[in-house]
Design a protein around this motif. Structure first.
Motif, PDB file in Angstrom:
ATOM      1  N   ALA A  47       0.833  -1.210   0.000  1.00  0.00           N
ATOM      2  CA  ALA A  47       0.000   0.000   0.000  1.00  0.00           C
ATOM      3  C   ALA A  47       0.861   1.250   0.000  1.00  0.00           C
ATOM      4  O   ALA A  47       0.581   2.222  -0.713  1.00  0.00           O
ATOM      5  CB  ALA A  47      -0.934  -0.009   1.209  1.00  0.00           C
ATOM      6  N   HIS A 174      -4.222   3.147   0.652  1.00  0.00           N
ATOM      7  CA  HIS A 174      -4.274   3.991   1.851  1.00  0.00           C
ATOM      8  C   HIS A 174      -5.060   5.236   1.524  1.00  0.00           C
ATOM      9  O   HIS A 174      -4.899   5.821   0.448  1.00  0.00           O
ATOM     10  CB  HIS A 174      -2.855   4.370   2.281  1.00  0.00           C
ATOM     11  CG  HIS A 174      -2.791   5.436   3.332  1.00  0.00           C
ATOM     12  ND1 HIS A 174      -2.291   6.701   3.079  1.00  0.00           N
ATOM     13  CD2 HIS A 174      -3.152   5.427   4.643  1.00  0.00           C
ATOM     14  CE1 HIS A 174      -2.354   7.426   4.183  1.00  0.00           C
ATOM     15  NE2 HIS A 174      -2.861   6.679   5.152  1.00  0.00           N
ATOM     16  N   ALA A 178      -7.410   3.646  -0.534  1.00  0.00           N
ATOM     17  CA  ALA A 178      -8.201   2.595   0.102  1.00  0.00           C
ATOM     18  C   ALA A 178      -9.642   2.641  -0.380  1.00  0.00           C
ATOM     19  O   ALA A 178     -10.286   1.597  -0.557  1.00  0.00           O
ATOM     20  CB  ALA A 178      -8.147   2.752   1.623  1.00  0.00           C
ATOM     21  N   ALA A 181      -9.565   1.149  -3.740  1.00  0.00           N
ATOM     22  CA  ALA A 181      -9.347  -0.284  -3.585  1.00  0.00           C
ATOM     23  C   ALA A 181     -10.632  -1.003  -3.192  1.00  0.00           C
ATOM     24  O   ALA A 181     -10.916  -2.103  -3.690  1.00  0.00           O
ATOM     25  CB  ALA A 181      -8.257  -0.544  -2.548  1.00  0.00           C
ATOM     26  N   LEU A 182     -11.420  -0.401  -2.308  1.00  0.00           N
ATOM     27  CA  LEU A 182     -12.678  -1.015  -1.898  1.00  0.00           C
ATOM     28  C   LEU A 182     -13.629  -1.132  -3.081  1.00  0.00           C
ATOM     29  O   LEU A 182     -14.290  -2.164  -3.270  1.00  0.00           O
ATOM     30  CB  LEU A 182     -13.310  -0.224  -0.759  1.00  0.00           C
ATOM     31  CG  LEU A 182     -14.658  -0.741  -0.240  1.00  0.00           C
ATOM     32  CD1 LEU A 182     -14.591  -2.209   0.129  1.00  0.00           C
ATOM     33  CD2 LEU A 182     -15.132   0.106   0.945  1.00  0.00           C
ATOM     34  N   THR A 199      -9.597  -7.386   0.033  1.00  0.00           N
ATOM     35  CA  THR A 199      -9.185  -5.988   0.009  1.00  0.00           C
ATOM     36  C   THR A 199      -8.722  -5.582   1.394  1.00  0.00           C
ATOM     37  O   THR A 199      -9.372  -5.905   2.400  1.00  0.00           O
ATOM     38  CB  THR A 199     -10.353  -5.082  -0.435  1.00  0.00           C
ATOM     39  OG1 THR A 199     -10.798  -5.485  -1.734  1.00  0.00           O
ATOM     40  CG2 THR A 199      -9.920  -3.622  -0.485  1.00  0.00           C
ATOM     41  N   GLY A 201      -7.549  -2.092   3.339  1.00  0.00           N
ATOM     42  CA  GLY A 201      -7.445  -0.638   3.263  1.00  0.00           C
ATOM     43  C   GLY A 201      -6.863  -0.065   4.539  1.00  0.00           C
ATOM     44  O   GLY A 201      -7.103  -0.583   5.639  1.00  0.00           O
ATOM     45  N   THR A 204      -9.124   4.151   5.683  1.00  0.00           N
ATOM     46  CA  THR A 204     -10.189   4.192   4.672  1.00  0.00           C
ATOM     47  C   THR A 204     -11.311   5.137   5.088  1.00  0.00           C
ATOM     48  O   THR A 204     -11.867   4.983   6.176  1.00  0.00           O
ATOM     49  CB  THR A 204     -10.794   2.788   4.470  1.00  0.00           C
ATOM     50  OG1 THR A 204      -9.748   1.833   4.291  1.00  0.00           O
ATOM     51  CG2 THR A 204     -11.731   2.770   3.268  1.00  0.00           C
ATOM     52  N   HIS A 224     -10.261  -3.075   7.077  1.00  0.00           N
ATOM     53  CA  HIS A 224      -9.817  -1.677   7.054  1.00  0.00           C
ATOM     54  C   HIS A 224      -9.147  -1.344   8.381  1.00  0.00           C
ATOM     55  O   HIS A 224      -9.720  -1.504   9.452  1.00  0.00           O
ATOM     56  CB  HIS A 224     -10.954  -0.702   6.712  1.00  0.00           C
ATOM     57  CG  HIS A 224     -12.245  -0.887   7.452  1.00  0.00           C
ATOM     58  ND1 HIS A 224     -12.788   0.092   8.247  1.00  0.00           N
ATOM     59  CD2 HIS A 224     -13.131  -1.917   7.481  1.00  0.00           C
ATOM     60  CE1 HIS A 224     -13.949  -0.319   8.741  1.00  0.00           C
ATOM     61  NE2 HIS A 224     -14.175  -1.540   8.297  1.00  0.00           N
TER      62      HIS A 224
END
Length: 297
Positions: A47, A174, A178, A181-182, A199, A201, A204, A224
């Motif tokens: 990340a 990040h 993030a 990414a989600l 995933t 994060g 997030t 997360h």
């Protein structure tokens, strides 16, 4: 570089008050073991590497972050760090997983960008998210950022899977990264079958509405991780209809990593209870450290 869309949502909030562990809504708040914490370390470095220029992620010559995952095999990278966040895709033999990583944000610009409020929700684009109910809504800015790179990343992931006979894909990021990414964690499984996705994060922000959070809980593996009094995971505000999915890990002031069950757990051991408004937050916590790793290239 900081996205105006992400940290703009702070303005609205002012008005409102091992393998990585899996979570159950009914479990109590418990501390992760040292082995569980260490299992996140490679992904934390991945990340952090998302902040690096595509020219060095494509050659895997970014210094300490790249050296932390020395066997990584890059497949593709892109973005300009301004209008399009940096991203990269490759394969990690040691993790037996394709890795997708997205660039995060620069917390030093939070206050300057907090005047640009853009926190309204919209249904996910059916051309990118076929079959997902229109009731599942996401922050329009985050969705727009994810859409910029979606098809490129899909193609790169398909290439990485084919080249390495991969059966696992891990998506990391990040902050704004993030959030993207989600959304990728929802998007990619709709177009790729025969592999498992997860995933992870860091810092997030809230990405979508209650239906969004419920969809994440039902369809994807999401963790997360929030650091101490980082205010970013508390925005956009719940009073605006935003909800975190389950899967929170909160690093408290002692350095313990605590699994916080359920959505937006309000215990003071978890981020929502620990940071009830941004005045109780500390922006310097946003970048880490996450088990000794501070985000940035």
């Amino acid at each position: 570089m900081l996205s105006r869309t992400l940290l703009a949502t702070f303005l609205a909030v002012i008005s409102a008050g091992a393998s990585p562990v899996q979570f159950s809504k009914r479990q109590s708040i418990t501390a992760l073991t040292s082995a569980q914490i260490s299992a996140f370390t490679p992904f934390t470095h991945f990340a952090s590497t998302g902040y690096c220029n595509p020219s060095v992620t494509l050659t895997w010559t970014c210094g300490a972050n790249c050296n932390a995952n020395p066997d990584f095999i890059p497949v593709a990278s892109g973005g300009d760090g301004s209008s399009v966040q940096f991203w990269y895709v490759g394969f990690s033999p040691s993790q037996a997983s394709v890795i997708v990583a997205h660039q995060g944000t620069d917390p030093s610009q939070i206050e300057a960008l907090a005047t640009d409020a853009d926190a309204f929700q919209e249904s996910l684009d059916p051309s990118l998210f076929p079959g997902v109910s229109s009731s599942v809504e996401a922050h329009s800015g985050f969705a727009g950022e994810q859409a910029k790179t979606a098809t490129q990343i899909l193609s790169a992931v398909q290439t990485a899977i084919a080249q390495h006979s991969a059966t696992h894909v891990t998506i990391v990021g990040h902050s704004l990264g993030a959030a993207i990414a989600l959304l990728d964690g929802i998007y990619l499984p709709l177009h790729i079958s025969g592999v498992t996705f997860r995933t992870i994060g860091y810092g997030t922000p809230r990405v979508g509405n209650q239906a969004f959070a419920d969809y994440v809980d039902s369809h994807i593996s999401f963790t997360h991780i929030n650091n101490r009094e980082d205010p970013v995971p508390t925005v956009p505000g719940r009073f605006l209809g935003y909800h975190h999915p389950s899967g929170e890990v909160h690093i408290d002031d002692s350095g313990a990593w605590l699994s916080c069950p359920g959505q937006d757990n309000t215990s003071t051991q978890c981020i929502v209870g620990d940071v009830p408004n941004i005045f109780d937050g500390n922006v310097s916590d946003h970048g880490g450290p996450y088990n000794g790793i501070t985000m940035g290239c």
